[in-house]
Structures are given as structure tokens and as C-alpha cells.
Design an enzyme around this catalytic site. Structure first.
Site, PDB file in Angstrom:
ATOM      1  CB  SER A 242      -0.958   0.000   1.193  1.00 55.85           C
ATOM      2  OG  SER A 242      -0.273  -0.142   2.424  1.00 55.85           O
ATOM      3  CG  HIS A 272      -0.756  -5.098   2.119  1.00 58.68           C
ATOM      4  ND1 HIS A 272      -0.088  -5.019   3.318  1.00 58.68           N
ATOM      5  CD2 HIS A 272      -0.753  -3.822   1.616  1.00 58.68           C
ATOM      6  CE1 HIS A 272       0.316  -3.779   3.526  1.00 58.68           C
ATOM      7  NE2 HIS A 272      -0.082  -3.024   2.510  1.00 58.68           N
ATOM      8  CG  HIS A 318       6.428  -8.966   8.838  1.00 56.65           C
ATOM      9  ND1 HIS A 318       7.434  -8.233   8.243  1.00 56.65           N
ATOM     10  CD2 HIS A 318       5.343  -8.141   8.905  1.00 56.65           C
ATOM     11  CE1 HIS A 318       6.976  -7.014   7.972  1.00 56.65           C
ATOM     12  NE2 HIS A 318       5.721  -6.939   8.358  1.00 56.65           N
ATOM     13  NE  ARG A 327       2.988  -3.739  12.870  1.00 59.53           N
ATOM     14  CZ  ARG A 327       2.745  -3.956  11.576  1.00 59.53           C
ATOM     15  NH1 ARG A 327       2.093  -3.043  10.868  1.00 59.53           N
ATOM     16  NH2 ARG A 327       3.149  -5.068  10.990  1.00 59.53           N
ATOM     17  CG  ASP A 373      -2.634  -8.617   9.731  1.00 55.44           C
ATOM     18  OD1 ASP A 373      -3.108  -7.489   9.940  1.00 55.44           O
ATOM     19  OD2 ASP A 373      -1.947  -8.898   8.738  1.00 55.44           O
TER      20      ASP A 373
END
Length: 436
Positions: A242, A272, A318, A327, A373
Site C-alpha cells: 500500500s 497485505h 512477516h 504491534r 494481524d
């Protein structure tokens, strides 16, 4: 900018120390810095490009200037040099010991050292022209495209603005876009999942809190979660799909609305941003088959079943990170603080113990640890936002901060059109045999 009014402490700060003025002071210095780097270090080599990199999606190839954040394989993302724990400690919050405000992060991204909302009904009409069954990201991107008719950069360019001033209408477009995308996103949510009613903004709330409010969630803990969510999803250096897409499209002097809409289309891919919806759906499939009180052995069997069917365990691994995503860690800390007994959170905790050893045993995974995620959907689900197909829209709202901040600097520094060289397989076979 009259568009923004002082509605929070950070907004009032903005009226005293104007962000536009700060950038105007900083940009000449950074322009000279770039000239000096190009002059003195322009011939320095950053690494060797291999055939594996060329045919492997440019993975590991250093090829972009991205000032707002840097991704370290071991430490994770740093926003202008600050880690996520440092941001949580140093950035302003809505309440003592609360989560950082996205406005504070935007200021950090732009300067290294917040918003109110304006809207037009035709944007709703553009979204309403789509079937209500269209994916939320399709409706969201369409709404952003409809906003493009308000682009100040496009108008200024058509009038013949000097290239040294490109950053100024880009700044106006970017801050307007950042302010408007929560309205588009909230409308998409209400249209698909609720009664279509528009919930007005609350001028007493900050950016993240207002977004949660317009979605229909006013639990103070949910407001805190949205502040954290928007902050940690805002940027992840320039190489992800993105961010890179937004930068690439903008390098053709497309305005911020066109560039960000293109970035959203990249974000919508399963490899993504769409991955965050896949995680919650997979976790719920575990519960459907094994029950909420799944044992460690049952969980191991289900993980192997997923892998043996040719699928991946969503939320793990990742492309750059080689340790647990920070995160993920800060979301886990939020869950331990606010929802320690939630059954799905407890399942996520078990997955943290079960999945990495299995992926390590496979021997094919460079990073077996959970990423961002793996956790976000469970937190959102706990507070009632259970529609997994919508989650990537939340990601998109967040990513506007990072992409637009960098775009302003792209224009200020006069970065050129991006145009990498491509080669054919014949060329590689002919020219690289000796080197191999």
C-alpha cells in the site's frame, strides 16, 4: 486552514504552533540536506542486486527513500526513530496513561519533533451506486475516489503552480483526506451492517475516538482501542504494497486522493491488509470445530490440518521482521489490561505458544512469530465490531496518516518519477550465467 477547528488539546496546540508553518521552515533545510547527500554520497553502493531479488518481488532490495518510518527486522517499526513503546510513552493521550492519539503521531510523522470533518453528499451517492454486497474496501476506495474532485493540488497544477510549491497544495489535500476518510469509512460500515444512518461527529472527541463514535461504538475502552489501532497501523516504511503503491502513483504527480485510492486497492489484497480479516475468520473456525475450551493438542492438530491442506496459518510470519511484531505485543498488553478473560484472546495466547514451534519445525519459515494481524481482530470483536470483512477498512483509515505524510515530503524534496528497469528471463540467462 479554516477546515480544521480546535476541538482537542492537540488541535488547540496546532493553532498556537501551526503545522504548515513548521513544515515551511523545515523543508528548505531538508532540501539542502538531500542535495548534499546526493552530491557527496550519490555513488555509494547500498548493496548487490541478485537475480533472486529481481524475480522475487524485489524482496530485500533497498530502493526507496521513506522518511516517516523504518522497519528493523529485530526491533520492528520505528516512527521517526521512536519505537511503539516509546510512542506510547511520549505521545499525548486522551487521558492519563491512555493510548497515544493519532493526531500526535501525525505531527511526529510530518515533523519528526491534530482534526474536524467537512463533507459532501455526493460522496455518499457514489458509494450508494454500488451494491450493498460489494466488499467494504471496494466501497471505501470508491468513496475516496469521489473525494478527488475537491483536490487543491489538481487545481493548482492546472493553473501552473511552480514545482517548488507542489508540497503546499499536497499538504492541504493530505490533511483534508486524513480528516475525511473516517467519515467515508463509517458510512460504509453503517450502510453494510447497520441501518445506513449517518452518526454525526462529536467535536469533543479526538480523531480515533471520533472514528469509533461514528462507527457506533462509544465504550471508553473501544475509544482507547481505536486510538491504539490507528496509531500502530499508520505506517510501516515504504516497501509494503500500500505504501509503495501510494508513492509510485504519486510520483507521476497524481494528487493525494488518486494516490491513496490506489494504495487502498493494494491494501485490499489477501497478502497485505485483507489478512486481518482472515485471521479472525480462521480463529472462529477453530472454535467452530474444537470449541472455545480447545486443548493444546487439539490446537496443534488444527494447525497441522491447516498447513497440510496447503494453506498458511494467518497472522504468523512477516516478510521483514524476524521477531514477534511489536504491534502484536502492544495489542496483547492492551488485552491483558482490558479483556484478560475473553475466550478468543485466550485462544490467541495459546496460538502464540503453539504455532511458532510448528512453523519452526517445518524449516521453511524465516519468521514463525505472530504479526499485527494475529491480534487486532480479537480485540475489535470483543467490543462488538465483529464484521471481519470490514477490518481492512480500519487498516486503510490508519494508513492514510503514513502515506500522506510521506507524500508531502516526496513533493517537498522533489523526488522524481519512479521508473525501475525491468529485464527478461532471456536477458538474465544471457548476462548472469558467468556471475552465478
Amino acid at each position: 486552514m479554516a477546515f480544521f477547528r480546535s476541538v482537542t488539546a492537540l488541535s488547540r496546540l496546532r493553532s498556537r504552533v501551526d503545522l504548515h508553518s513548521q513544515l515551511k521552515e523545515m523543508i528548505p533545510e531538508q532540501q539542502e540536506r538531500l542535495k548534499k547527500v546526493k552530491s557527496e554520497l550519490g555513488k555509494a553502493q547500498l548493496g548487490n542486486i541478485t537475480v533472486d531479488m529481481v524475480i522475487g518481488g524485489m524482496r530485500g532490495m533497498t530502493g526507496l527513500l521513506w522518511e516517516t518510518s523504518l522497519l528493523d527486522p529485530d526491533e520492528g517499526i520505528r516512527f521517526r526513530g521512536l519505537s511503539i513503546p516509546e510512542c506510547q510513552k511520549l505521545l499525548p493521550a486522551a487521558k492519563p496513561d491512555g493510548e497515544p492519539l493519532p493526531e500526535g503521531l501525525l505531527w511526529l510523522l510530518l515533523t519528526g519533533k491534530a482534526f474536524c470533518i467537512l463533507f459532501a453528499d455526493y460522496v455518499y451517492k457514489a458509494i450508494d451506486a454500488l451494491p450493498v454486497t460489494a466488499h467494504p474496501m471496494t466501497q471505501f476506495a470508491s468513496g475516496v475516489m469521489a473525494l478527488q474532485v475537491q483536490s487543491e493540488f489538481q487545481e493548482a497544477y492546472e493553473k501552473g503552480i511552480h514545482k517548488s510549491k507542489y508540497w503546499e497544495p499536497t499538504y492541504e489535500d493530505s490533511l483534508n483526506l486524513i480528516a475525511r476518510v473516517p467519515v467515508v469509512a463509517a458510512y460504509v460500515y453503517q450502510r453494510i451492517y447497520k441501518d445506513g444512518k449517518i452518526i454525526p461527529k462529536d467535536d469533543s472527541l479526538d480523531y480515533g475516538g471520533n472514528f469509533s463514535h461514528m462507527l457506533g461504538f462509544d465504550d471508553p475502552k473501544m475509544l482507547e482501542l481505536m486510538r491504539l489501532y490507528v496509531t500502530i497501523h499508520s505506517d510501516h516504511e515504504g516497501g509494503n504494497v500500500s505504501a509503495h503503491t501510494g508513492h509510485l502513483v504519486a510520483s507521476a504527480l497524481s494528487d493525494p486522493y488518486l494516490s491513496f485510492a490506489a494504495a487502498l486497492n493494494g491494501l485490499a489484497g489477501p497478502l497485505h491488509g485483507l489478512a486481518n480479516q482472515e485471521v479472525l475468520l480462521w480463529i472462529k473456525s477453530v472454535v467452530d470445530e474444537c470449541g472455545e475450551n480447545v486443548t493444546t493438542e487439539q490446537l496443534k492438530d488444527y494447525v497441522w490440518k491447516t498447513l497440510n491442506s496447503g494453506k498458511v496459518v494467518p497472522g504468523f510470519g512477516h516478510g521483514v521482521l524476524r521477531k514477534t511484531d511489536p504491534r502484536y505485543t502492544c495489542q496483547r498488553e492492551f488485552a491483558l489490561k482490558h479483556l484478560p478473560d475473553d475466550p478468543l484472546f485466550q485462544l490467541v495466547s495459546k496460538l502464540f505458544e503453539v504455532v511458532p514451534p510448528i512453523l519452526t519445525k517445518l524449516g521453511k519459515v524465516k519468521n514463525p512469530w505472530p504479526n499485527v494481524d494475529a491480534h487486532s481482530g480479537v480485540l475489535l470483536n470483543h467490543f462488538g465490531l465483529a464484521e471481519a470483512r470490514y477490518y481492512t477498512v480500519l487498516f486503510g483509515v490508519s494508513r492514510s496518516l503514513g502515506i500522506c505524510s510521506q507524500l508531502i515530503w516526496d513533493r517537498a524534496l522533489g523526488l522524481p518519477l519512479e521508473r525501475p528497469k525491468s529485464v527478461t528471463l532471456d536477458w538474465i540467462e544471457k548476462n548472469c550465467k558467468k556471475a552465478a
